[in-house]
Design a protein around this motif. Structure first.
Motif, PDB file in Angstrom:
ATOM      1  N   TRP A  56       9.113 -37.673  59.226  1.00  0.00           N
ATOM      2  CA  TRP A  56      10.122 -37.463  60.263  1.00  0.00           C
ATOM      3  C   TRP A  56      10.046 -36.031  60.780  1.00  0.00           C
ATOM      4  O   TRP A  56      10.057 -35.072  60.002  1.00  0.00           O
ATOM      5  N   ARG A  58      12.035 -33.432  62.382  1.00  0.00           N
ATOM      6  CA  ARG A  58      13.441 -33.101  62.639  1.00  0.00           C
ATOM      7  C   ARG A  58      13.613 -32.327  63.944  1.00  0.00           C
ATOM      8  O   ARG A  58      14.584 -32.550  64.678  1.00  0.00           O
ATOM      9  N   ASN A  61      12.919 -34.808  66.839  1.00  0.00           N
ATOM     10  CA  ASN A  61      13.631 -36.080  66.742  1.00  0.00           C
ATOM     11  C   ASN A  61      12.700 -37.263  67.012  1.00  0.00           C
ATOM     12  O   ASN A  61      12.916 -38.077  67.906  1.00  0.00           O
ATOM     13  N   LEU A  63       9.360 -39.844  64.909  1.00  0.00           N
ATOM     14  CA  LEU A  63       8.574 -40.166  63.725  1.00  0.00           C
ATOM     15  C   LEU A  63       7.098 -40.054  64.077  1.00  0.00           C
ATOM     16  O   LEU A  63       6.658 -40.574  65.102  1.00  0.00           O
ATOM     17  N   GLY A 291      14.407 -41.010  57.870  1.00  0.00           N
ATOM     18  CA  GLY A 291      14.502 -40.260  59.113  1.00  0.00           C
ATOM     19  C   GLY A 291      15.655 -40.733  59.964  1.00  0.00           C
ATOM     20  O   GLY A 291      16.625 -41.312  59.472  1.00  0.00           O
TER      21      GLY A 291
END
Length: 316
Positions: A56, A58, A61, A63, A291
């Motif tokens: 994931w 971060r 935002n 994958l 995620g």
């Protein structure tokens, strides 16, 4: 077939629900508080050959995950679109982010190395040899709280033609390594028949490593645990075994539960090794990760599909 970087493989659209999915099974009531019986298994993307290495992102935002045989790293976004992020890879498998949250490290079967990138464009080789000999074919990778890089180095990528390039190993062992970026120091931490997935306990005091030699004419299909200290690894023991297939990849949540792949889905184990239940999947699950915006989604890389199931509370 080559894919252009940034090429859209799936346009924005809702996920597809697996209509004939039987639902999760529970061996312990604790899992029902995290994974509701009415939870649905979703197909986010279809069209890969061998999905692996989900991680994931971060900061962006999204994958990112590997399509090993098609030699690309893909990106899935919450609006449903899927894009090619890195094209014509050297059979990238595992992926992880360094502490800056931007630099990615990759396990490459083809160049038999750990490479790094910004999540797009051509990765550059970084860790290539141990004591003057080429690595076997790095498979999975994690980054510790101290920034050290840990990775497994089985021989799958030099013994399975579609997953890499056939070659004779230069090393006489298959091991897990720790790399200190500050000192540029590579340490051999433990040997296995065929090391594969790896993860730390929430407090970082335990390291879990799967030995999956069953996939290469051996008999190991287990996750082992080690105590971690400044002196290295100790108190090695078998933590659990999966009944079908191998525990290829796995993740540990904030409770210390291990969510492990197997031929029939995701098996969840408590810190004492007791199985809590499982999430069946229509295809062999190769790896998984947590995620989503609130870390309440389990993503599952399963052969030709990227699957997901939503959780009742954050996993991390």
């Amino acid at each position: 077939m080559a894919y252009e970087v940034g090429r859209t493989l799936r346009r924005p659209a809702p996920p597809e629900e697996i209509s004939d999915w039987a639902g999760p099974s529970f061996d312990d009531v604790r899992l029902q508080n995290i994974l509701a019986p009415q939870a649905r298994l979703l197909a986010l993307h279809t069209g890969t050959v061998h999905s692996e290495g989900p991680v994931w992102d971060r900061k962006s935002n999204r994958l990112l995950w590997s399509d090993v045989v098609n030699r690309r790293v893909l990106g899935w976004y919450p609006d449903g679109r899927v894009e090619t992020m890195i094209d014509r890879t050297f059979f990238v498998n595992g992926n992880a982010f360094l502490p800056d949250g931007v630099t990615m490290v990759h396990c490459e079967h083809g160049r038999r190395c750990i490479s790094r990138s910004g999540g797009q464009g051509d990765p550059e080789p970084w860790i290539t040899h141990y004591q003057g000999k080429r690595l076997n074919s790095p498979n999975d990778i994690i980054v510790g709280a101290d920034g050290a890089i840990w990775f497994s180095d089985p021989t799958f990528g030099i013994s399975i033609p579609r997953e890499g390039c056939l070659a004779e190993p230069e090393l006489d062992h298959r091991s897990v390594y720790r790399f200190d970026p500050a000192r540029h120091e590579l340490q051999r931490m433990a040997d296995f028949e065929q090391p594969n997935g790896l993860a730390f306990s929430p407090d970082g005091k335990l390291l879990y490593v799967s030995d999956t030699s069953r996939a290469a004419k051996g008999d190991k299909h287990e996750i082992q645990s080690f105590e971690v200290s400044a002196a290295g690894l100790s108190h090695r023991r078998v933590f659990c075994r999966v009944g079908k297939g191998i525990p290829d990849g796995f993740k540990v949540d904030k409770r210390g539960w291990i969510w492990s792949t197997a031929d029939d889905g995701i098996h969840i184990f408590a810190p004492d090794g007791r199985e809590l239940g499982m999430i069946p999947t229509p295809q062999t699950a190769g790896n998984c990760c947590f995620g989503g915006e609130n870390m309440t989604r389990l993503f599952i890389a399963a052969e030709t599909q990227l699957l997901a199931i939503d959780l009742a509370e954050p996993a991390l």
